[in-house]
Design an enzyme around this catalytic site. Structure first.
Site, PDB file in Angstrom:
ATOM      1  CE  LYS A 294      31.204   5.575  43.089  1.00 47.22           C
ATOM      2  NZ  LYS A 294      30.913   5.265  44.485  1.00 47.22           N
TER       3      LYS A 294
HETATM    4  C1  LIG Z   1      27.044  10.123  43.052  1.00 50.49           C
HETATM    5  C2  LIG Z   1      28.260  10.099  43.925  1.00 50.49           C
HETATM    6  N1  LIG Z   1      28.977  11.218  44.058  1.00 50.49           N
HETATM    7  C3  LIG Z   1      30.094  11.267  44.814  1.00 50.49           C
HETATM    8  C4  LIG Z   1      30.516  10.162  45.509  1.00 50.49           C
HETATM    9  C5  LIG Z   1      31.716  10.267  46.387  1.00 50.49           C
HETATM   10  O1  LIG Z   1      32.761   9.478  45.943  1.00 50.49           O
HETATM   11  P1  LIG Z   1      34.044   9.280  46.873  1.00 50.49           P
HETATM   12  O2  LIG Z   1      33.705   8.228  47.860  1.00 50.49           O
HETATM   13  O3  LIG Z   1      35.127   8.874  45.926  1.00 50.49           O
HETATM   14  O4  LIG Z   1      34.314  10.596  47.508  1.00 50.49           O
HETATM   15  C6  LIG Z   1      29.809   8.963  45.401  1.00 50.49           C
HETATM   16  C7  LIG Z   1      30.271   7.770  46.146  1.00 50.49           C
HETATM   17  O5  LIG Z   1      29.601   6.803  46.316  1.00 50.49           O
HETATM   18  C8  LIG Z   1      28.648   8.928  44.602  1.00 50.49           C
HETATM   19  O6  LIG Z   1      27.927   7.799  44.486  1.00 50.49           O
END
Ligand SMILES: Cc1ncc(COP(=O)(O)O)c(C=O)c1O
Length: 404
Positions: A192
């Site tokens: 990110k």
């Molecule tokens: C659109 C979206 N939502 C949620 C997530 C989940 O993030 P995390 O890995 O911090 O749980 C991601 C991770 O790539 C994502 O791209």
């Protein structure tokens, strides 16, 4: 090889983590609280709770909205699994909506049309860092859904939860993400814009009609086993005594990781600026190639420029995949965001059929995501553009050959 999305870590980042490691307190504590204050500042909210992931934040958001078995939650089909899996985790029914033709996003009208008397919440997604405008959605949802209790009752509509995993620091009409939806989940995963290696945060808009201090306490408690005191509070004096009020999760963010995020926040404005600049360079470098870049600059939009999503002038998935292979052979690592959820086994097994999502399927079939990160030089962007133009010329030749 030009990588797809490596993290950019500085000596300051490393020193910030080392300082916590040497401090004698390495799990959630004062550094995490400072990180939360800064996240709240960036998102224009009254508070934030740092968590282990955006997935944890989304799941806690659903629980804070009172979502459980018998409820429905609406979510786009064109997203990452975490936007939808959390609905299943809380025992509610996933209701997926298609994208508009030529777009990865559903319209607010399409989302509203999927709302029934059982809809407890709606999850929107700030795909690629582009903030989704939930304000007209809130108007369309007034008086609808399951609003018999809790936050939905106070709002007079289903709770709108933003999956803002991609969009920390984006703005819409000067409202930062975090201030648009009722509840917002950010991700600080390694790929990110801002990373804590793994991590996330839950925020709530500052005028949310609820006892916000109680909401914050609830989120903290539910991220720490349902325990009424965190480890730091228990370590002070002789105050070991605690209760557990629910058999809840363990998804807090330790100070060791929060330190990394806090350090990166110091340069985040510049990070966003450079990411937007790189997107503009792609737009210029790909002009005339037939590639359409996803628009990050709609009315009032200041994107967080997380993903460079491109639509290619190719016939199908096989041809798109050949272009990705050609790019790889030319030293460029590309990706696809996203395979629509109904194409994944887990969601097929839940009964979803890609035939019901023609908009999402069509967008996916010719989509390719270009590298976008701070290690990219202007020359790298030019190299990616040249490699893509070359791959597309070869693709066009193949089309002619196979059509002949
Ligand atoms: C659109 C979206 N939502 C949620 C997530 C989940 O993030 P995390 O890995 O911090 O749980 C991601 C991770 O790539 C994502 O791209």
């Amino acid at each position: 090889m030009i990588p797809f999305s490596p993290p950019t870590l500085t000596e300051d980042d490393i020193n910030a983590v080392v300082e916590v490691l040497r401090s004698g307190w390495i799990t959630s504590g004062p550094v995490g609280r400072r990180f939360e204050e800064r996240i709240a500042e960036v998102s224009g909210t009254t508070g934030a709770v740092a968590l282990s992931s955006a997935t944890a934040a989304l799941e806690l958001a659903l629980r804070a909205a009172g979502t459980g078995p018998g409820d429905e939650v609406v979510v786009p089909a064109y997203t990452y699994t975490a936007s939808a899996s959390v609905i299943d985790h809380v025992g509610a029914k996933i209701v997926m909506v298609d994208s508009e033709p030529g777009s990865p996003f559903p319209s607010v009208e399409r989302i509203a049309a999927a709302v029934t008397g059982r809809t407890r919440a709606v999850i929107t997604v700030d795909l690629a860092g582009i903030p989704f405008d939930s304000r007209p959605l809130a108007t369309l949802l007034a008086g609808r859904g399951r609003i018999d209790a809790g936050l939905g009752a106070a709002l007079g509509r289903p709770v709108i939860i933003s999956d803002s995993a991609h969009s920390l620091g984006a703005r819409l009409d000067s409202y930062p993400t975090g201030s648009l939806a009722d509840l917002t989940a950010f991700s600080f995963h390694a790929v990110k814009n801002l990373t804590t290696a793994e991590g996330g945060a839950l925020t709530w808009r500052s005028d949310l009609p609820t006892d916000q201090e109680a909401l914050e306490r609830w989120v903290r408690t539910y991220s720490l086993h349902g325990q009424t005191k965190d480890a730091l509070a228990k370590s002070r004096g002789a105050s070991w005594e605690y209760d557990v009020i629910a058999p809840a999760y363990k998804c807090n963010l330790p100070d060791t990781l929060a330190a990394l995020g806090l350090s990166q926040l110091d340069r985040y404005a510049r990070t966003l600026e450079r990411r937007r600049e790189l997107l503009a360079q792609y737009a210029e470098g790909l002009a005339g190639t037939g590639v359409t870049l996803l628009d990050h600059g709609g009315d009032g939009v200041v994107s967080a420029a997380h993903l460079a999503i491109a639509t290619l002038p190719v016939a199908d998935v096989a041809e798109r995949n050949r272009v990705i292979q050609d790019l790889y052979e030319a030293g460029v690592s590309a990706n696809v965001h996203y395979k629509p959820l109904p194409l994944l086994t887990a969601y097929r097994d839940l009964g979803f059929d890609i035939a019901d999502f023609p908009g999402a399927h069509a967008f996916y079939s010719t989509e390719l995501t270009l590298p976008l990160h701070l290690a990219l030089s202007d020359a790298d962007v030019a190299q990616v553009c040249t490699a893509l133009a070359t791959a597309l010329r070869r693709s066009a030749t193949r089309g002619t050959v196979s059509a002949a």
